[in-house]
Design a protein around this motif. Sequence first.
Motif, PDB file in Angstrom:
ATOM      1  N   GLU A   1      41.415  67.996  30.420  1.00 59.44           N
ATOM      2  CA  GLU A   1      40.232  68.477  31.145  1.00 59.44           C
ATOM      3  C   GLU A   1      38.966  67.846  30.579  1.00 59.44           C
ATOM      4  O   GLU A   1      38.051  67.482  31.329  1.00 59.44           O
ATOM      5  CB  GLU A   1      40.166  70.003  31.068  1.00 59.44           C
ATOM      6  CG  GLU A   1      39.224  70.624  32.071  1.00 59.44           C
ATOM      7  CD  GLU A   1      39.360  72.139  32.146  1.00 59.44           C
ATOM      8  OE1 GLU A   1      38.311  72.813  32.093  1.00 59.44           O
ATOM      9  OE2 GLU A   1      40.500  72.640  32.251  1.00 59.44           O
ATOM     10  N   GLN A   2      38.924  67.674  29.265  1.00 58.71           N
ATOM     11  CA  GLN A   2      37.758  67.040  28.642  1.00 58.71           C
ATOM     12  C   GLN A   2      37.653  65.579  29.064  1.00 58.71           C
ATOM     13  O   GLN A   2      36.546  65.061  29.292  1.00 58.71           O
ATOM     14  CB  GLN A   2      37.841  67.150  27.118  1.00 58.71           C
ATOM     15  CG  GLN A   2      36.596  66.643  26.393  1.00 58.71           C
ATOM     16  CD  GLN A   2      35.329  67.374  26.801  1.00 58.71           C
ATOM     17  OE1 GLN A   2      35.278  68.608  26.787  1.00 58.71           O
ATOM     18  NE2 GLN A   2      34.293  66.636  27.193  1.00 58.71           N
ATOM     19  N   LEU A   3      38.793  64.890  29.166  1.00 59.73           N
ATOM     20  CA  LEU A   3      38.774  63.506  29.647  1.00 59.73           C
ATOM     21  C   LEU A   3      38.182  63.432  31.053  1.00 59.73           C
ATOM     22  O   LEU A   3      37.447  62.487  31.384  1.00 59.73           O
ATOM     23  CB  LEU A   3      40.194  62.925  29.652  1.00 59.73           C
ATOM     24  CG  LEU A   3      40.831  62.638  28.296  1.00 59.73           C
ATOM     25  CD1 LEU A   3      42.278  62.187  28.474  1.00 59.73           C
ATOM     26  CD2 LEU A   3      40.041  61.558  27.542  1.00 59.73           C
TER      27      LEU A   3
ATOM     28  N   ILE B   1      35.987  65.580  32.326  1.00 58.52           N
ATOM     29  CA  ILE B   1      34.546  65.833  32.180  1.00 58.52           C
ATOM     30  C   ILE B   1      33.840  64.568  31.704  1.00 58.52           C
ATOM     31  O   ILE B   1      32.770  64.204  32.213  1.00 58.52           O
ATOM     32  CB  ILE B   1      34.301  67.003  31.197  1.00 58.52           C
ATOM     33  CG1 ILE B   1      34.841  68.312  31.789  1.00 58.52           C
ATOM     34  CG2 ILE B   1      32.817  67.137  30.872  1.00 58.52           C
ATOM     35  CD1 ILE B   1      34.896  69.464  30.800  1.00 58.52           C
ATOM     36  N   ASP B   2      34.459  63.869  30.758  1.00 58.49           N
ATOM     37  CA  ASP B   2      33.878  62.621  30.245  1.00 58.49           C
ATOM     38  C   ASP B   2      33.755  61.561  31.343  1.00 58.49           C
ATOM     39  O   ASP B   2      32.899  60.666  31.260  1.00 58.49           O
ATOM     40  CB  ASP B   2      34.737  62.060  29.102  1.00 58.49           C
ATOM     41  CG  ASP B   2      34.733  62.951  27.864  1.00 58.49           C
ATOM     42  OD1 ASP B   2      33.826  63.812  27.758  1.00 58.49           O
ATOM     43  OD2 ASP B   2      35.635  62.805  27.025  1.00 58.49           O
ATOM     44  N   ALA B   3      34.611  61.662  32.361  1.00 61.36           N
ATOM     45  CA  ALA B   3      34.588  60.692  33.465  1.00 61.36           C
ATOM     46  C   ALA B   3      33.623  61.103  34.582  1.00 61.36           C
ATOM     47  O   ALA B   3      33.558  60.437  35.619  1.00 61.36           O
ATOM     48  CB  ALA B   3      35.997  60.532  34.040  1.00 61.36           C
ATOM     49  N   GLY B   4      32.897  62.201  34.380  1.00 61.83           N
ATOM     50  CA  GLY B   4      31.899  62.615  35.360  1.00 61.83           C
ATOM     51  C   GLY B   4      32.268  63.825  36.177  1.00 61.83           C
ATOM     52  O   GLY B   4      31.486  64.273  37.032  1.00 61.83           O
ATOM     53  N   GLY B   5      33.460  64.371  35.942  1.00 64.06           N
ATOM     54  CA  GLY B   5      33.866  65.576  36.646  1.00 64.06           C
ATOM     55  C   GLY B   5      33.325  66.824  35.978  1.00 64.06           C
ATOM     56  O   GLY B   5      32.686  66.758  34.928  1.00 64.06           O
ATOM     57  N   LYS B   6      33.617  67.973  36.572  1.00 62.13           N
ATOM     58  CA  LYS B   6      33.204  69.251  36.006  1.00 62.13           C
ATOM     59  C   LYS B   6      34.427  69.991  35.482  1.00 62.13           C
ATOM     60  O   LYS B   6      35.526  69.841  35.999  1.00 62.13           O
ATOM     61  CB  LYS B   6      32.503  70.103  37.064  1.00 62.13           C
ATOM     62  CG  LYS B   6      31.189  69.524  37.571  1.00 62.13           C
ATOM     63  CD  LYS B   6      30.572  70.412  38.638  1.00 62.13           C
ATOM     64  CE  LYS B   6      29.256  69.843  39.141  1.00 62.13           C
ATOM     65  NZ  LYS B   6      28.677  70.667  40.235  1.00 62.13           N
ATOM     66  N   GLY B   7      34.249  70.790  34.441  1.00 57.36           N
ATOM     67  CA  GLY B   7      35.339  71.560  33.865  1.00 57.36           C
ATOM     68  C   GLY B   7      34.831  72.853  33.264  1.00 57.36           C
ATOM     69  O   GLY B   7      33.651  73.195  33.392  1.00 57.36           O
ATOM     70  N   GLY B   8      35.745  73.568  32.597  1.00 56.56           N
ATOM     71  CA  GLY B   8      35.365  74.807  31.951  1.00 56.56           C
ATOM     72  C   GLY B   8      35.369  76.016  32.864  1.00 56.56           C
ATOM     73  O   GLY B   8      34.812  77.066  32.519  1.00 56.56           O
ATOM     74  N   TYR B   9      35.998  75.892  34.019  1.00 53.57           N
ATOM     75  CA  TYR B   9      36.069  76.993  34.982  1.00 53.57           C
ATOM     76  C   TYR B   9      37.453  77.649  34.916  1.00 53.57           C
ATOM     77  O   TYR B   9      38.444  77.006  34.583  1.00 53.57           O
ATOM     78  CB  TYR B   9      35.863  76.480  36.410  1.00 53.57           C
ATOM     79  CG  TYR B   9      34.468  76.021  36.749  1.00 53.57           C
ATOM     80  CD1 TYR B   9      33.714  76.707  37.704  1.00 53.57           C
ATOM     81  CD2 TYR B   9      33.914  74.893  36.160  1.00 53.57           C
ATOM     82  CE1 TYR B   9      32.435  76.268  38.048  1.00 53.57           C
ATOM     83  CE2 TYR B   9      32.642  74.441  36.500  1.00 53.57           C
ATOM     84  CZ  TYR B   9      31.907  75.135  37.439  1.00 53.57           C
ATOM     85  OH  TYR B   9      30.645  74.702  37.788  1.00 53.57           O
ATOM     86  N   THR B  10      37.516  78.916  35.283  1.00 51.82           N
ATOM     87  CA  THR B  10      38.814  79.561  35.480  1.00 51.82           C
ATOM     88  C   THR B  10      39.321  79.214  36.876  1.00 51.82           C
ATOM     89  O   THR B  10      38.553  78.739  37.731  1.00 51.82           O
ATOM     90  CB  THR B  10      38.704  81.087  35.357  1.00 51.82           C
ATOM     91  OG1 THR B  10      37.902  81.590  36.439  1.00 51.82           O
ATOM     92  CG2 THR B  10      38.091  81.495  34.022  1.00 51.82           C
TER      93      THR B  10
END
Length: 289
Positions: free
Chosen positions: A38-40, A42-51
């Motif tokens: 998921e962090q990868l 986010i690093d590529a411009g996506g969003k994360g950290g959601y349930t």
Amino acid sequence: MSAKIGFIGLGAMGLPMAKNLVKANYDVIGLNRSKGKEQLFIDAGGKGGYTLSEIVQECDILMTCLPFPHDVEEVILGDEGIVKHGRNGQYLIDFSTVSPTLNQKVYEKANEKGMKFLDAPISGGNFGAEEGTLSIMVGGDKEVFESMLPYFQILGENIYHVGKCGSGSIVKLVNNLMVGFHTQAVAEALNLGEKMGVDSDVLFDILHSSYAQSRVFDRHYENFISKNEYEPGFAMKLLHKDLKIAGELADEKNIPLPIGKQVTAMMKEAVDSGHGDDDMSALYLYLKK
């Protein structure tokens, strides 16, 4: 049509697919069991950290790419799953390889919520996922397929509406049955040639330009066997899972799969011996022992 997308399952296939949607300037939220992936994203411009429930509430289109049927059951149909939190008018696309029976179950439950579901299994491996050249076999209502076609065109080059819900999975299972045959053939042929004293590179060059050539042979030899590297593009345990589902489908209809059953059994032996997390081409290693 521009919409917010939720992509659940950022594995070997899902991560590059989700990245390609981001590259196409779509707003994408990713979710994965392994937070490193998921962090990868986010690093590529996506969003994360959601349930999962937050993603369902936020997004118009939900895409899943999950390894096993029980994962699909849990993520889509579970008590805290997508359908539970879904709403009328949302689109749900499952890129996983599961049985058409499970596809139909999801279709019916999604329809009860007013959600529009497509089964859309994929072929082309992680290389195709990265390059956006996948084959995508879609089952479901034609008008829903046409609405989602612009998104499919970002992810793949060969996109087919096969028919009603579950038909995409049937084609994918047939495809992977043949991939299993070819994988077994590559392993047996290379082992035979090598043990009879023929250099493997010479053997590959000759077979590659002969009737024995196949895309599976090229893939397995050039990307894995010749390098003695088996980091999975497609893990053997996943191919075994697909062969098993294809066998169950055939048994339901009383259709004989004599070679398929033998290949499935061999693949199970290789998985049980410790090669399950290796690339499927590692069947060659198992037979070599």
